[in-house]
Design a protein around this motif. Sequence first.
Motif, PDB file in Angstrom:
ATOM      1  N   ALA A 159       0.821  -1.207   0.000  1.00  0.00           N
ATOM      2  CA  ALA A 159       0.000   0.000   0.000  1.00  0.00           C
ATOM      3  C   ALA A 159       0.856   1.259   0.000  1.00  0.00           C
ATOM      4  O   ALA A 159       1.972   1.278   0.533  1.00  0.00           O
ATOM      5  CB  ALA A 159      -0.924   0.003   1.210  1.00  0.00           C
TER       6      ALA A 159
ATOM      7  N   LYS B  45      -5.472   8.050 -10.606  1.00  0.00           N
ATOM      8  CA  LYS B  45      -5.828   8.134  -9.192  1.00  0.00           C
ATOM      9  C   LYS B  45      -5.568   9.554  -8.677  1.00  0.00           C
ATOM     10  O   LYS B  45      -4.561  10.174  -9.010  1.00  0.00           O
ATOM     11  CB  LYS B  45      -5.017   7.121  -8.379  1.00  0.00           C
TER      12      LYS B  45
ATOM     13  N   VAL C 201      -6.021  12.025  -4.990  1.00  0.00           N
ATOM     14  CA  VAL C 201      -6.307  12.202  -3.563  1.00  0.00           C
ATOM     15  C   VAL C 201      -6.161  13.683  -3.248  1.00  0.00           C
ATOM     16  O   VAL C 201      -5.163  14.311  -3.622  1.00  0.00           O
ATOM     17  CB  VAL C 201      -5.326  11.381  -2.688  1.00  0.00           C
TER      18      VAL C 201
ATOM     19  N   VAL D  57     -11.104  11.067  -2.393  1.00  0.00           N
ATOM     20  CA  VAL D  57     -10.477  10.203  -3.390  1.00  0.00           C
ATOM     21  C   VAL D  57     -11.423  10.014  -4.565  1.00  0.00           C
ATOM     22  O   VAL D  57     -12.642  10.175  -4.434  1.00  0.00           O
ATOM     23  CB  VAL D  57     -10.103   8.827  -2.797  1.00  0.00           C
TER      24      VAL D  57
ATOM     25  N   VAL E  45      -9.132   5.022  -6.842  1.00  0.00           N
ATOM     26  CA  VAL E  45      -8.338   4.733  -5.651  1.00  0.00           C
ATOM     27  C   VAL E  45      -8.964   3.573  -4.883  1.00  0.00           C
ATOM     28  O   VAL E  45     -10.149   3.614  -4.530  1.00  0.00           O
ATOM     29  CB  VAL E  45      -8.240   5.972  -4.741  1.00  0.00           C
ATOM     30  N   GLU E  46      -8.175   2.546  -4.627  1.00  0.00           N
ATOM     31  CA  GLU E  46      -8.608   1.445  -3.755  1.00  0.00           C
ATOM     32  C   GLU E  46      -8.225   1.793  -2.320  1.00  0.00           C
ATOM     33  O   GLU E  46      -7.038   1.849  -1.987  1.00  0.00           O
ATOM     34  CB  GLU E  46      -7.954   0.134  -4.171  1.00  0.00           C
ATOM     35  N   VAL E  47      -9.223   2.030  -1.472  1.00  0.00           N
ATOM     36  CA  VAL E  47      -8.981   2.385  -0.079  1.00  0.00           C
ATOM     37  C   VAL E  47      -8.799   1.104   0.730  1.00  0.00           C
ATOM     38  O   VAL E  47      -9.736   0.320   0.888  1.00  0.00           O
ATOM     39  CB  VAL E  47     -10.131   3.226   0.492  1.00  0.00           C
TER      40      VAL E  47
ATOM     41  N   LEU F  72      -4.391   7.428   5.207  1.00  0.00           N
ATOM     42  CA  LEU F  72      -4.936   6.629   4.122  1.00  0.00           C
ATOM     43  C   LEU F  72      -3.891   5.646   3.627  1.00  0.00           C
ATOM     44  O   LEU F  72      -2.785   6.040   3.270  1.00  0.00           O
ATOM     45  CB  LEU F  72      -5.363   7.535   2.961  1.00  0.00           C
TER      46      LEU F  72
ATOM     47  N   MET G 202      -3.613   3.076   0.501  1.00  0.00           N
ATOM     48  CA  MET G 202      -4.331   2.941  -0.770  1.00  0.00           C
ATOM     49  C   MET G 202      -3.498   2.155  -1.790  1.00  0.00           C
ATOM     50  O   MET G 202      -2.288   2.006  -1.657  1.00  0.00           O
ATOM     51  CB  MET G 202      -4.641   4.320  -1.355  1.00  0.00           C
TER      52      MET G 202
END
Length: 269
Positions: free
Chosen positions: A2, A188, A190, A241, A245-247, A266, A268
């Motif tokens: 991550a 992506k 943020v 986000v 974006v994969e949280v 975060l 991600m």
Amino acid sequence: MALRIVSLNVWGGLLHGPLMQYLVDVDADVLCLQEVTRTEDAPSEWLVYRDHGVELPQRANLFEEIAAALPMHDAFFSPTARGDVFDGDRRIASEFGLATFVRKSYPVIGQASGFVHGEFSADGWGPHPRSRNAHCIRIFDYEGGFPVTIAHMHGLRDMDGKGDTPARRDQADALVELIRHVHKGNEKLVVCGDFNVLPGSVTFDSLGALGLSDLVTSRGHRDTRTSYYRKEPRFADYMLVTSAVEVIEFDPVAEPEVSDHRALLLDMR
């Protein structure tokens, strides 16, 4: 693996010991920090900011201290103004603004810094609401094989509170324009920081045009402040986000307390 991003208003380093320990221990890949100080040739480690009867101790060279504590990060400082702080009765010119720290294994492949309210002031802090800026970076995650754009802002402080004003509407639009200079299409994205607004602000309508949604309010969090902040409401900090974006994890960190704001963390992909 991550990518870890932390956003935090560091309160001028007032809780210096716990703050410095946290910034090292959290092991973030990107740190987006607001209310960071830098003072050339400071005579003391601590100086005092004074404004209309309020006195707030702050670290003289917080930016350099954090940079020294994070030698594996590239450091960026974006000041909003240079004004007077005090060493006893002696006036000292000090800079105040944003700092961004990026682990060196994530190359910065694009960036923009600019003002979202007012302009840089070289000769004093200026009248309220004071100038505010934002910093936007585009980095590449070698392991994940993708670029990601990260922007943060310290929103203007209005003496009448955190409600929407024409200046805050303009600020949100300026932030979106700055991000668009760096962000590439569907990559992506943020966006984070101490926005100084309430949930439901027009700020989120503007950011929504970029496909952003807020993690604080959408996940039921109702507090981004620590016990050092004794007023209501308790919203100030946000992290948004896009759907790309994969949280993996998101947390407004309650402990340790290192400021009057909570850190927003975060993880991600």
